[in-house]
Design an enzyme around this catalytic site. Structure first.
Site, PDB file in Angstrom:
ATOM      1  N   GLU A 262     -82.686 -36.554  56.734  1.00  0.00           N
ATOM      2  CA  GLU A 262     -81.691 -37.127  57.641  1.00  0.00           C
ATOM      3  C   GLU A 262     -81.272 -38.518  57.179  1.00  0.00           C
ATOM      4  O   GLU A 262     -82.112 -39.336  56.776  1.00  0.00           O
ATOM      5  CB  GLU A 262     -82.267 -37.206  59.055  1.00  0.00           C
ATOM      6  N   LYS A 337     -75.606 -32.647  64.642  1.00  0.00           N
ATOM      7  CA  LYS A 337     -76.797 -32.900  65.452  1.00  0.00           C
ATOM      8  C   LYS A 337     -76.431 -32.849  66.932  1.00  0.00           C
ATOM      9  O   LYS A 337     -75.517 -33.530  67.400  1.00  0.00           O
ATOM     10  CB  LYS A 337     -77.392 -34.267  65.100  1.00  0.00           C
ATOM     11  N   CYS A 371     -83.766 -33.500  62.971  1.00  0.00           N
ATOM     12  CA  CYS A 371     -84.782 -34.377  63.557  1.00  0.00           C
ATOM     13  C   CYS A 371     -85.043 -34.077  65.037  1.00  0.00           C
ATOM     14  O   CYS A 371     -85.681 -33.090  65.377  1.00  0.00           O
ATOM     15  CB  CYS A 371     -84.372 -35.820  63.321  1.00  0.00           C
TER      16      CYS A 371
END
Length: 508
Positions: A262, A337, A371
């Site tokens: 990331e 995301k 994440c």
């Protein structure tokens, strides 16, 4: 715009592209190209064996083959004999060997590893048909330069030992072919080879003589994780040089995927450090498309699917954290995301994406989560129900507590969804970049927990806080066995009468 590369079966409609490419490839052998009736004959008797590589839908190379009962010919044969004097009446669907009668890539498309793809496709076909191996006669076109001082045997030995480079034989050696014999007058018209040829063999280690000629496609997928060190790369060119270095390194191991972490392009924020954090990350977002385009080209050049970590991107004045899947055929898709962390929202103003979807690849169905996303079980379950087999999680964490949240949740996702999960993180520090001071990571490939998997549920992991790559093989057939015969079967045993996870429709 990147080129679109495809491996597929040759069709009669491809003939004029094929002829043009072959004339270019054999410019030193005037008139050496297959006539249209011959190609039609090959396609009619053995369509699966005629493989083309296309770039932007134009045929630029091919691998042609037939199946023969090799005992009828043995090692002492000519090209005319093995092809039935170009009638191909030697083709026998019940034979035991795939015989390669042609392979080439036109010169202006060489250097892109296209020939290797043709060879890999031919090997896959050999395995699927459960044949003993591949046999071919190979040219030695550089021999004419050495014929006055080296015998063919000496020449072949020097090529094998890398003392001499031969464009054909060197490539054959690198593709695990063995020279079993020197053939005389195999192709008398081949003046560059002085009429000599190598009898090449590749042995199918999956061959089972008592099995019907039907095989499952090989199930093993090789994953390469990059544990990326944050440091000053000096410029975008320096950054991309390091990216290419890792893709090259992972590709050398024959990996199917390479995964970056990331926000691995955060070192480029140093250029904008005079701005506040929100301004700096918007500054570096200007490079995202350029980086994606470069990684898309690397994916094709190094023949590996690239999970491009994640990068910031501005769309309609809104900031998102985006990841790209750059396939090795030149295509790409993206994932945004869904769950920005509180610090991403507070410091940078990042917005969450609205799409949960599985991506199709040449190695099965995959998912991507960035994440914090993996700490929410519902999206992973939706992906699993759509057929996801491998979940890729680029992450960036600053403390061991934060890392453990990602690691433990990723392992839970592997168990509850009966899939593999690969997480890749950043290490090091960026003292000149606000809000990106420290990173902690131990990248790893995690598995379900049952007898056919490691008892720890860890297929492979990195040394904590050390720049390195992790290479691991995962077997997709084991997932199918787990779904059907596992000690527990979490996907099958869901109480749909009591609860369910529903994906809502939301406009982007």
């Amino acid at each position: 715009m990147s080129d679109i590369v495809e491996i597929r079966n040759l069709t009669v409609e491809d003939y004029f592209d094929l002829k043009e490419s072959m004339m270019s490839a054999y410019a030193d052998m005037s008139g050496s190209y297959w006539r249209e009736p011959t190609i039609r004959r090959l396609i009619s008797i053995f369509p699966e064996g005629q493989i083309a590589v296309t770039v932007n839908d134009k045929v630029v190379g091919c691998a042609l083959s037939i199946i023969v009962d090799y005992n009828k010919f043995g090692d002492d044969h000519t090209y005319e004999q093995i092809t039935g004097y170009y009638t191909f009446n030697t083709h026998n669907p019940k034979g035991d060997v795939l015989y390669g009668i042609e392979v080439f890539v036109r010169p202006d498309f060489r250097g892109r590893r296209l020939a290797r793809r043709l060879y890999d496709a031919r090997k896959n076909l050999c395995e699927q048909l459960n044949l003993e191996g591949i046999v071919a006669g190979g040219r030695i076109p550089n021999y004419e330069k050495y014929a006055d001082k080296l015998t063919p045997r000496e020449y072949i030995r020097k090529v094998r030992d890398k003392e001499i480079y031969d464009p054909t034989l060197t490539f054959q050696f690198s593709n695990d072919f063995q020279v079993t014999k020197i053939l005389r007058n195999y192709l008398p018209a081949d003046e560059a080879s002085k009429g000599f040829a190598t009898l090449l063999k590749w042995y199918n280690i999956y061959y089972e003589p008592d099995q019907d000629n039907i095989r499952y496609t090989k199930s093993t997928v090789r994953i390469g994780l990059v544990q990326w060190e944050m440091r000053d790369y000096g410029s975008l060119e320096g950054f991309l040089s390091q990216v290419e270095y890792f893709i090259d390194a992972v590709s050398d191991y024959g990996s199917d995927f390479v995964v970056f972490p990331e926000l691995f392009n955060a070192p480029l924020m140093a250029e904008f450090n005079q701005l506040d954090p929100a301004g700096a990350i918007r500054g570096v977002a200007r490079y995202t498309e350029q980086i994606r385009e470069a990684m898309q080209q690397f994916a094709v050049s190094y023949n590996v699917n690239v999970i491009c970590g994640s990068m910031p991107i501005l769309r309609n004045d809104l900031l998102y954290n985006i990841s790209y899947l750059c396939r090795r055929d030149g295509t790409h898709e993206e994932y945004t995301k869904i769950h920005p962390t509180p610090s991403e929202v507070y410091a940078w103003g990042i917005k969450g994406g609205n799409e949960i979807k599985v991506f199709d690849t040449d190695c099965g169905k995959i998912g991507i989560q960035i994440c914090y996303d993996v700490e929410f079980p519902e999206p992973s379950r939706i992906l699993a129900e759509q057929g996801m087999q491998i979940l890729f999680v680029p992450f960036m964490t600053d403390t061991q507590h934060a890392y453990n949240r990602v690691r433990f949740c990723a392992q839970a996702r592997a168990i509850e969804n009966e899939c593999y999960v690969a997480i890749s993180g950043c290490i090091g520090n960026l003292p000149k970049v606000n809000n990106m001071d420290l990173q902690y990571a131990q990248s790893c490939v995690l598995t379900p927990s049952d007898f056919q998997f490691p008892v720890t549920g860890i297929k492979a992991d990195a040394t904590p806080n050390t720049e390195m790559v992790v290479i691991a093989d995962v077997d997709l057939v084991l997932l199918k066995e787990l779904h059907a015969f596992g000690s527990v079967q979490t996907m099958k045993d869901k109480r749909k009468d009591l609860y369910e996870v529903v994906q809502k429709k939301k406009n982007p």
